[in-house]
Design a protein around this motif. Structure first.
Motif, PDB file in Angstrom:
ATOM      1  N   TRP A 181       0.722  -1.303   0.048  1.00  0.00           N
ATOM      2  CA  TRP A 181       0.029  -0.056   0.023  1.00  0.00           C
ATOM      3  C   TRP A 181       0.932   1.256   0.049  1.00  0.00           C
ATOM      4  O   TRP A 181       0.655   2.207  -0.490  1.00  0.00           O
ATOM      5  N   ARG A 182       1.889   1.168   0.696  1.00  0.00           N
ATOM      6  CA  ARG A 182       2.672   2.258   0.790  1.00  0.00           C
ATOM      7  C   ARG A 182       3.593   2.716  -0.550  1.00  0.00           C
ATOM      8  O   ARG A 182       3.776   3.618  -0.854  1.00  0.00           O
ATOM      9  N   GLY A 183       4.156   1.624  -1.161  1.00  0.00           N
ATOM     10  CA  GLY A 183       4.922   2.076  -2.304  1.00  0.00           C
ATOM     11  C   GLY A 183       4.235   2.120  -3.510  1.00  0.00           C
ATOM     12  O   GLY A 183       5.088   2.256  -4.639  1.00  0.00           O
ATOM     13  N   THR A 184       2.952   1.741  -3.570  1.00  0.00           N
ATOM     14  CA  THR A 184       2.305   1.568  -4.832  1.00  0.00           C
ATOM     15  C   THR A 184       2.282   2.752  -5.707  1.00  0.00           C
ATOM     16  O   THR A 184       2.325   3.176  -6.696  1.00  0.00           O
ATOM     17  N   ALA A 185       2.193   3.955  -4.880  1.00  0.00           N
ATOM     18  CA  ALA A 185       2.079   5.288  -5.165  1.00  0.00           C
ATOM     19  C   ALA A 185       3.408   5.638  -6.349  1.00  0.00           C
ATOM     20  O   ALA A 185       3.362   6.285  -7.224  1.00  0.00           O
ATOM     21  N   PHE A 186       4.727   5.266  -5.799  1.00  0.00           N
ATOM     22  CA  PHE A 186       5.726   5.537  -6.662  1.00  0.00           C
ATOM     23  C   PHE A 186       5.666   4.811  -8.146  1.00  0.00           C
ATOM     24  O   PHE A 186       5.901   5.459  -8.888  1.00  0.00           O
ATOM     25  N   SER A 187       5.106   3.572  -8.046  1.00  0.00           N
ATOM     26  CA  SER A 187       5.117   2.876  -9.095  1.00  0.00           C
ATOM     27  C   SER A 187       4.128   3.700 -10.283  1.00  0.00           C
ATOM     28  O   SER A 187       4.158   3.675 -11.379  1.00  0.00           O
ATOM     29  N   MET A 188       3.043   3.981  -9.575  1.00  0.00           N
ATOM     30  CA  MET A 188       1.763   4.745 -10.421  1.00  0.00           C
ATOM     31  C   MET A 188       2.497   5.947 -10.944  1.00  0.00           C
ATOM     32  O   MET A 188       2.012   6.126 -12.003  1.00  0.00           O
ATOM     33  N   ILE A 189       3.259   6.577 -10.025  1.00  0.00           N
ATOM     34  CA  ILE A 189       3.854   7.906 -10.644  1.00  0.00           C
ATOM     35  C   ILE A 189       4.618   7.796 -12.044  1.00  0.00           C
ATOM     36  O   ILE A 189       4.374   8.364 -13.019  1.00  0.00           O
ATOM     37  N   LEU A 190       5.345   6.825 -11.615  1.00  0.00           N
ATOM     38  CA  LEU A 190       6.530   6.443 -13.052  1.00  0.00           C
ATOM     39  C   LEU A 190       5.651   5.954 -14.211  1.00  0.00           C
ATOM     40  O   LEU A 190       5.862   6.428 -15.343  1.00  0.00           O
ATOM     41  N   ILE A 191       4.764   4.819 -14.020  1.00  0.00           N
ATOM     42  CA  ILE A 191       3.930   4.265 -15.089  1.00  0.00           C
ATOM     43  C   ILE A 191       2.978   5.381 -15.823  1.00  0.00           C
ATOM     44  O   ILE A 191       2.903   5.255 -17.014  1.00  0.00           O
ATOM     45  N   TYR A 192       2.405   6.137 -14.838  1.00  0.00           N
ATOM     46  CA  TYR A 192       1.536   7.160 -15.384  1.00  0.00           C
ATOM     47  C   TYR A 192       2.095   8.082 -16.175  1.00  0.00           C
ATOM     48  O   TYR A 192       2.003   8.617 -17.316  1.00  0.00           O
ATOM     49  N   ALA A 193       3.508   8.795 -15.688  1.00  0.00           N
ATOM     50  CA  ALA A 193       4.274   9.351 -16.746  1.00  0.00           C
ATOM     51  C   ALA A 193       4.694   8.902 -18.057  1.00  0.00           C
ATOM     52  O   ALA A 193       4.544   9.408 -19.139  1.00  0.00           O
ATOM     53  N   GLY A 194       4.923   7.444 -17.883  1.00  0.00           N
ATOM     54  CA  GLY A 194       5.303   6.764 -19.023  1.00  0.00           C
ATOM     55  C   GLY A 194       4.064   6.822 -19.904  1.00  0.00           C
ATOM     56  O   GLY A 194       4.350   6.551 -21.312  1.00  0.00           O
ATOM     57  N   LEU A 195       2.754   6.513 -19.527  1.00  0.00           N
ATOM     58  CA  LEU A 195       1.736   6.297 -20.369  1.00  0.00           C
ATOM     59  C   LEU A 195       1.257   7.604 -21.007  1.00  0.00           C
ATOM     60  O   LEU A 195       0.696   7.609 -22.065  1.00  0.00           O
ATOM     61  N   GLN A 196       1.722   8.569 -20.387  1.00  0.00           N
ATOM     62  CA  GLN A 196       1.337   9.910 -21.060  1.00  0.00           C
ATOM     63  C   GLN A 196       2.320  10.229 -22.236  1.00  0.00           C
ATOM     64  O   GLN A 196       1.862  10.996 -23.281  1.00  0.00           O
ATOM     65  N   THR A 197       3.458   9.434 -22.520  1.00  0.00           N
ATOM     66  CA  THR A 197       4.212   9.683 -23.519  1.00  0.00           C
ATOM     67  C   THR A 197       4.163   8.405 -24.757  1.00  0.00           C
ATOM     68  O   THR A 197       4.831   8.558 -25.913  1.00  0.00           O
ATOM     69  N   LEU A 198       3.165   7.610 -24.649  1.00  0.00           N
ATOM     70  CA  LEU A 198       2.843   6.720 -25.418  1.00  0.00           C
ATOM     71  C   LEU A 198       2.367   7.221 -26.975  1.00  0.00           C
ATOM     72  O   LEU A 198       1.505   8.049 -26.961  1.00  0.00           O
ATOM     73  N   PRO A 199       2.880   6.878 -27.997  1.00  0.00           N
ATOM     74  CA  PRO A 199       2.488   7.301 -29.270  1.00  0.00           C
ATOM     75  C   PRO A 199       1.133   6.751 -29.719  1.00  0.00           C
ATOM     76  O   PRO A 199       0.884   5.648 -29.851  1.00  0.00           O
ATOM     77  N   SER A 200       0.322   7.797 -29.817  1.00  0.00           N
ATOM     78  CA  SER A 200      -1.103   7.506 -30.177  1.00  0.00           C
ATOM     79  C   SER A 200      -1.280   6.668 -31.512  1.00  0.00           C
ATOM     80  O   SER A 200      -2.098   5.776 -31.694  1.00  0.00           O
ATOM     81  N   ASP A 201      -0.344   6.922 -32.358  1.00  0.00           N
ATOM     82  CA  ASP A 201      -0.680   6.501 -33.693  1.00  0.00           C
ATOM     83  C   ASP A 201      -0.054   4.947 -33.655  1.00  0.00           C
ATOM     84  O   ASP A 201      -0.977   4.269 -34.532  1.00  0.00           O
ATOM     85  N   VAL A 202       0.772   4.649 -32.933  1.00  0.00           N
ATOM     86  CA  VAL A 202       1.101   3.104 -32.728  1.00  0.00           C
ATOM     87  C   VAL A 202      -0.184   2.297 -32.607  1.00  0.00           C
ATOM     88  O   VAL A 202      -0.539   1.245 -32.667  1.00  0.00           O
ATOM     89  N   ILE A 203      -0.806   3.063 -31.213  1.00  0.00           N
ATOM     90  CA  ILE A 203      -1.803   2.207 -30.784  1.00  0.00           C
ATOM     91  C   ILE A 203      -3.052   2.213 -31.485  1.00  0.00           C
ATOM     92  O   ILE A 203      -3.803   1.278 -31.410  1.00  0.00           O
ATOM     93  N   GLU A 204      -3.264   3.541 -32.270  1.00  0.00           N
ATOM     94  CA  GLU A 204      -4.402   3.411 -33.195  1.00  0.00           C
ATOM     95  C   GLU A 204      -4.113   2.352 -34.255  1.00  0.00           C
ATOM     96  O   GLU A 204      -4.910   1.852 -34.985  1.00  0.00           O
ATOM     97  N   ALA A 205      -2.711   2.291 -34.953  1.00  0.00           N
ATOM     98  CA  ALA A 205      -2.753   1.209 -35.911  1.00  0.00           C
ATOM     99  C   ALA A 205      -2.952  -0.049 -35.259  1.00  0.00           C
ATOM    100  O   ALA A 205      -3.534  -0.941 -36.241  1.00  0.00           O
ATOM    101  N   ALA A 206      -2.615  -0.532 -34.137  1.00  0.00           N
ATOM    102  CA  ALA A 206      -2.862  -1.644 -33.645  1.00  0.00           C
ATOM    103  C   ALA A 206      -4.375  -2.070 -33.556  1.00  0.00           C
ATOM    104  O   ALA A 206      -4.918  -3.097 -33.903  1.00  0.00           O
ATOM    105  N   ARG A 207      -5.016  -1.057 -33.267  1.00  0.00           N
ATOM    106  CA  ARG A 207      -6.528  -0.966 -32.986  1.00  0.00           C
ATOM    107  C   ARG A 207      -7.021  -1.264 -34.616  1.00  0.00           C
ATOM    108  O   ARG A 207      -8.222  -2.072 -34.661  1.00  0.00           O
ATOM    109  N   ILE A 208      -6.689  -0.682 -35.291  1.00  0.00           N
ATOM    110  CA  ILE A 208      -7.316  -0.712 -36.881  1.00  0.00           C
ATOM    111  C   ILE A 208      -6.749  -2.221 -37.364  1.00  0.00           C
ATOM    112  O   ILE A 208      -7.524  -2.792 -37.982  1.00  0.00           O
TER     113      ILE A 208
END
Length: 306
Positions: A181-208
């Motif tokens: 419970w204590r350490g989940t926040a740090f992982s969430m912060i890093l991963i949240y920042a990483g998810l913000q940088t995901l290229p939308s065109d690659v994900i959209e191509a996978a969806r298509i």
């Protein structure tokens, strides 16, 4: 005619100018502070680990008996297994839950759902609260009478009070859950920042291409985030290995030594048993573990920086 009139530069002035433009004068105070605060204590710990020093007598002798005694005591391997359980499950679930929460927040922001800021703030509270306070809070929640929050909830299910902090296995599990419970926040912060940088065109191509949500997650998002996930894994592993304050406030290493992790064992050896040699020898073991994981971390950073 003066030599300076022909555009020549006085060697002494050149040397003085290069010294002024050098960053070395600015770094020397920092180097001095680091040497005094970090290098000298580490040297002293390594030196004392090869002695029979204690906190009662001033005289000591250089010997390797501290290491011999440390590696031959049965409690040492129990401490390592306890630390291994604590670190492994803490790291795994911190990473998984942090990833899940970060993914939910990103999806909530994408659909403009209300409450995403509240969720982020609530998770970050666990990271901001000091470890001692967290230990006290969870100690209250784990209270083994009906007044304890968890046992009060279990009473509605017809389950009797559980010995969360007095049973050896349950106490180790309870400490691990509190640390997750204590350490989940740090992982969430890093991963949240990483998810913000995901290229939308690659994900959209996978969806298509027909990839469903699970396939996009496992075959597109996770591979792209793998460097961040690996760095996150190493950082929280180092942090979990050094966890002391929360365990001290929650169980103090008990019952017996069932929740005594390496950092707490160092404290008990030095300040409860007054055995400086054994305590510093254990600290050297923890130092070697931390240095090893730090080298892996630096290697990953170097590889990603190319």
């Amino acid at each position: 005619m003066d030599a300076n009139d022909h555009g020549t530069v006085n060697p002494s002035n050149k040397k003085r100018g290069s010294w002024r433009s050098s960053p070395l004068p600015w770094l020397l105070p920092l180097v001095a502070v680091l040497a005094f605060v970090f290098a000298y204590p580490i040297f002293q710990i390594v030196r004392l680990s090869f002695t029979d020093a204690n906190l009662i007598e001033t005289d000591f002798h250089y010997t390797i008996d501290s290491y011999v005694r440390l590696f031959t005591l049965p409690g040492f391997y129990q401490m390592l297994s306890t630390t291994g359980f604590f670190v492994f499950f803490s790291v795994v679930f911190q990473l998984m839950i942090g990833f899940f929460i970060a993914l939910l927040i990103v999806q909530g922001e994408k659909f403009k759902l209300r409450g995403t800021v509240i969720v982020r703030t609530a998770v970050l509270v666990a990271w901001a609260v000091p470890g001692v306070i967290i230990g006290i809070i969870w100690n209250t929640m784990y209270n083994e009478t009906d007044a304890g929050i968890f046992n009060y909830i279990l009473s509605f299910l017809g389950v009797g009070p559980q010995p969360f902090l007095s049973d050896p296995l349950l106490s180790l599990l309870s400490v691990t859950i509190a640390n997750i419970w204590r350490g989940t926040a740090f992982s969430m912060i890093l991963i949240y920042a990483g998810l913000q940088t995901l290229p939308s065109d690659v994900i959209e191509a996978a969806r298509i291409d027909g990839a469903n949500a699970v396939q996009r997650l496992l075959r597109v998002i996770v591979p792209i985030l793998s460097p961040i996930l690996l760095i996150n894994l190493i950082i929280i592993s180092i942090d979990t290995f050094n966890t002391f304050d929360m365990v001290m406030a929650l169980t103090g290493g008990g019952p017996g030594r069932s929740t005594e992790v390496i950092s707490l064992s160092i404290y008990n050896s030095i300040f409860n048993k007054f055995n400086m040699g054994e305590g510093t020898a254990t600290a050297v073991v923890l130092l070697i573990i931390n240095v090893g994981m730090t080298m892996v971390y630096l290697k990953v950073l170097g590889r990603e920086g190319r």
